[in-house]
Design a protein around this motif. Structure first.
Motif, short mmCIF file in Angstrom:
data_model
loop_
_atom_site.label_atom_id
_atom_site.label_comp_id
_atom_site.label_asym_id
_atom_site.label_seq_id
_atom_site.Cartn_x
_atom_site.Cartn_y
_atom_site.Cartn_z
N VAL A 1 0.85 -1.19 0.00
CA VAL A 1 0.00 0.00 0.00
C VAL A 1 0.88 1.24 0.00
N GLY A 2 0.64 2.12 -0.94
CA GLY A 2 1.40 3.35 -1.05
C GLY A 2 2.47 3.24 -2.13
N ASP A 3 2.86 4.38 -2.67
CA ASP A 3 3.84 4.40 -3.75
C ASP A 3 5.18 3.80 -3.36
N ASP A 4 5.63 4.06 -2.14
CA ASP A 4 6.93 3.52 -1.72
C ASP A 4 6.92 2.00 -1.69
N ALA A 5 5.89 1.41 -1.14
CA ALA A 5 5.78 -0.05 -1.08
C ALA A 5 5.59 -0.66 -2.46
#
Length: 177
Positions: free
Chosen positions: A119-123
């Motif tokens: 979940v999220g751009d970094d992940a």
């Protein structure tokens, strides 16, 4: 403002607008999600959140899901404290070198079959810190990620929309077997 008005404001009844939940899209998606969770699991969906080096933006949105405003537990989604009780691990943040081993151990502690959602751009591998010297990369560099919910950060509505799509994916996998 006079002294009596000030005292009246302090000691008198408070005037606040009534909180009205007016996110019909969230409600609609949540009810669909509840139906899918019931079809797939026959009980609630247990999620363990795993921060592998995030900036806490996604965690704030995940925490918002548990507040009385969103109250995602009414749709059959609960967050658990141990990976041993989880159906799904939600990974937030790019995996830092220091968190890689802990992330692997968390995944290994989860009962199988278990799923991993980034979940999220970094992940998901598209965040700002993806090329940092201290970052191994996206969650799929070390864990078998089954589904991705992008966003920086994704809103609570985006997260439950992603969970609904994930339930549909699991259901289609079950039908193929």
């Amino acid at each position: 403002m006079s002294l009596s008005q000030i005292i009246g404001n302090i000691l008198g009844p408070k005037r606040a607008a009534a909180l009205v939940f007016n996110e019909s899209e969230f409600e609609k998606i949540g009810l669909e999600l509840k139906g899918e969770i019931d079809r797939v699991f026959g009980r609630s969906l247990a999620i363990r959140e795993l921060d592998t080096g995030s900036d806490n933006a996604v965690e704030i949105e995940l925490n918002n899901l548990g507040t009385p405003y969103y109250d995602v537990e009414r749709f059959g989604v609960c967050f658990v404290a141990s990976p041993r009780h989880a159906d799904v691990i939600i990974v937030t943040g790019a995996v830092t070198l220091n968190m890689a081993e802990a992330a692997r151990k968390t995944y290994e502690a989860m009962p199988q079959p278990g799923w991993v959602i980034a979940v999220g751009d970094d992940a998901c591998g598209t965040g700002l810190v993806r090329d940092s010297y201290a970052v191994l990369g996206a969650a799929d560099k070390i864990l078998p990620v089954d589904f991705k919910i992008p966003g920086n950060p994704p809103t609570p509505t985006d997260i439950i929309r992603g969970l609904l799509a994930f339930m549909t994916t699991i259901l289609s996998q079950k039908k193929k077997r």
